[in-house]
Design a protein around this motif. Structure first.
Motif, PDB file in Angstrom:
ATOM      1  N   SER A  36       0.857  -1.177   0.000  1.00 35.11           N
ATOM      2  CA  SER A  36       0.000   0.000   0.000  1.00 35.11           C
ATOM      3  C   SER A  36       0.898   1.234   0.000  1.00 35.11           C
ATOM      4  O   SER A  36       2.064   1.150   0.381  1.00 35.11           O
ATOM      5  CB  SER A  36      -0.907   0.001   1.234  1.00 35.11           C
ATOM      6  OG  SER A  36      -0.151   0.233   2.401  1.00 35.11           O
ATOM      7  N   PRO A  37       0.340   2.378  -0.412  1.00 35.24           N
ATOM      8  CA  PRO A  37       1.165   3.593  -0.459  1.00 35.24           C
ATOM      9  C   PRO A  37       1.766   3.992   0.889  1.00 35.24           C
ATOM     10  O   PRO A  37       2.835   4.586   0.942  1.00 35.24           O
ATOM     11  CB  PRO A  37       0.193   4.668  -0.959  1.00 35.24           C
ATOM     12  CG  PRO A  37      -0.876   3.909  -1.673  1.00 35.24           C
ATOM     13  CD  PRO A  37      -1.001   2.600  -0.954  1.00 35.24           C
ATOM     14  N   ASP A  38       1.106   3.656   1.993  1.00 35.36           N
ATOM     15  CA  ASP A  38       1.617   4.071   3.302  1.00 35.36           C
ATOM     16  C   ASP A  38       2.515   3.033   3.971  1.00 35.36           C
ATOM     17  O   ASP A  38       3.024   3.267   5.065  1.00 35.36           O
ATOM     18  CB  ASP A  38       0.459   4.450   4.229  1.00 35.36           C
ATOM     19  CG  ASP A  38      -0.514   3.305   4.444  1.00 35.36           C
ATOM     20  OD1 ASP A  38      -0.706   2.493   3.527  1.00 35.36           O
ATOM     21  OD2 ASP A  38      -1.095   3.230   5.549  1.00 35.36           O
ATOM     22  N   THR A  39       2.754   1.873   3.328  1.00 36.11           N
ATOM     23  CA  THR A  39       3.649   0.867   3.906  1.00 36.11           C
ATOM     24  C   THR A  39       4.803   0.595   2.948  1.00 36.11           C
ATOM     25  O   THR A  39       5.867   1.144   3.094  1.00 36.11           O
ATOM     26  CB  THR A  39       2.900  -0.444   4.220  1.00 36.11           C
ATOM     27  OG1 THR A  39       2.287  -0.946   3.026  1.00 36.11           O
ATOM     28  CG2 THR A  39       1.854  -0.248   5.306  1.00 36.11           C
ATOM     29  N   TYR A  40       4.566  -0.258   1.984  1.00 42.22           N
ATOM     30  CA  TYR A  40       5.577  -0.625   1.000  1.00 42.22           C
ATOM     31  C   TYR A  40       4.874  -1.242  -0.203  1.00 42.22           C
ATOM     32  O   TYR A  40       3.707  -1.590  -0.141  1.00 42.22           O
ATOM     33  CB  TYR A  40       6.586  -1.625   1.592  1.00 42.22           C
ATOM     34  CG  TYR A  40       5.950  -2.902   2.096  1.00 42.22           C
ATOM     35  CD1 TYR A  40       5.712  -3.972   1.228  1.00 42.22           C
ATOM     36  CD2 TYR A  40       5.573  -3.044   3.421  1.00 42.22           C
ATOM     37  CE1 TYR A  40       5.111  -5.137   1.682  1.00 42.22           C
ATOM     38  CE2 TYR A  40       4.981  -4.209   3.872  1.00 42.22           C
ATOM     39  CZ  TYR A  40       4.751  -5.248   3.001  1.00 42.22           C
ATOM     40  OH  TYR A  40       4.155  -6.395   3.436  1.00 42.22           O
TER      41      TYR A  40
ATOM     42  N   THR B 204       9.779   0.993   0.054  1.00 43.25           N
ATOM     43  CA  THR B 204       9.097   1.513   1.238  1.00 43.25           C
ATOM     44  C   THR B 204       8.435   2.860   0.950  1.00 43.25           C
ATOM     45  O   THR B 204       8.775   3.543  -0.031  1.00 43.25           O
ATOM     46  CB  THR B 204      10.072   1.666   2.408  1.00 43.25           C
ATOM     47  OG1 THR B 204      11.056   2.649   2.069  1.00 43.25           O
ATOM     48  CG2 THR B 204      10.739   0.337   2.743  1.00 43.25           C
ATOM     49  N   ALA B 205       7.515   3.243   1.825  1.00 44.25           N
ATOM     50  CA  ALA B 205       6.805   4.515   1.668  1.00 44.25           C
ATOM     51  C   ALA B 205       7.767   5.698   1.678  1.00 44.25           C
ATOM     52  O   ALA B 205       7.494   6.715   1.046  1.00 44.25           O
ATOM     53  CB  ALA B 205       5.759   4.666   2.774  1.00 44.25           C
ATOM     54  N   ASP B 206       8.918   5.548   2.367  1.00 49.70           N
ATOM     55  CA  ASP B 206       9.892   6.642   2.407  1.00 49.70           C
ATOM     56  C   ASP B 206      10.934   6.560   1.287  1.00 49.70           C
ATOM     57  O   ASP B 206      11.918   7.289   1.288  1.00 49.70           O
ATOM     58  CB  ASP B 206      10.562   6.733   3.775  1.00 49.70           C
ATOM     59  CG  ASP B 206      11.398   5.505   4.119  1.00 49.70           C
ATOM     60  OD1 ASP B 206      11.561   4.608   3.267  1.00 49.70           O
ATOM     61  OD2 ASP B 206      11.889   5.437   5.267  1.00 49.70           O
TER      62      ASP B 206
END
Length: 145
Positions: free
Chosen positions: A28-32, A53-55
């Motif tokens: 998902s966009p907020d996890t990976y 990862t999201a970052d």
């Protein structure tokens, strides 16, 4: 272990797990997200993927297929090619067990190799629950299409 009912035939579920189809639903966009999936689906064949990862980090993972009984069972090794905070680079084993049901497939995931690593085991158990949710949602979109 984690288990869920997936609204798709075992062959479809298996394809979603061990082909580049994983890039469409796993994450998902907020996890990976999974990217760059490659696999040689045969006993002794290898697989690899990049976890984005999201970052923005790119974390490679890979392994080999140990057992293949399509569409009922796939066993593969799994290793992160980076220093996972709770697991390091320790190799583990993931077994996907697929049983046909009236509505689709009962998918059970057995992930082993965490002896002495309780934090890693708990983290991965939570992760598999999340992954099964993503797979259920993906299968639901396929049925609706």
């Amino acid at each position: 272990m984690a288990s869920a009912e997936i609204l798709a035939a075992p062959e479809r579920v298996l394809a979603a797990l061990v082909t580049d189809e994983v890039e469409r639903w796993w994450g998902s966009p907020d996890t990976y997200r999974m990217t760059g999936w490659a696999a040689d689906l045969r006993v002794g064949g290898t697989w690899s993927v990049i976890v984005r990862t999201a970052d923005g980090r790119r974390l490679p993972a890979d392994g080999a297929f140990v057992e293949i009984e399509t569409p009922r069972r796939i066993v593969q090794t799994r290793r992160y090619d980076w220093d996972h905070p709770t697991l390091g680079r320790k190799e583990t084993t993931v077994a996907y067990l697929l049983e046909p049901t009236a509505c689709g497939t009962r998918l059970t995931i057995c992930h082993g190799g965490f002896a002495g690593l309780a934090d890693a085991a708990a983290e991965h158990a939570d992760g598999w629950a999340r992954v099964l949710g993503w797979l259920q949602a993906y299968a639901g979109r396929l049925v609706a299409a």
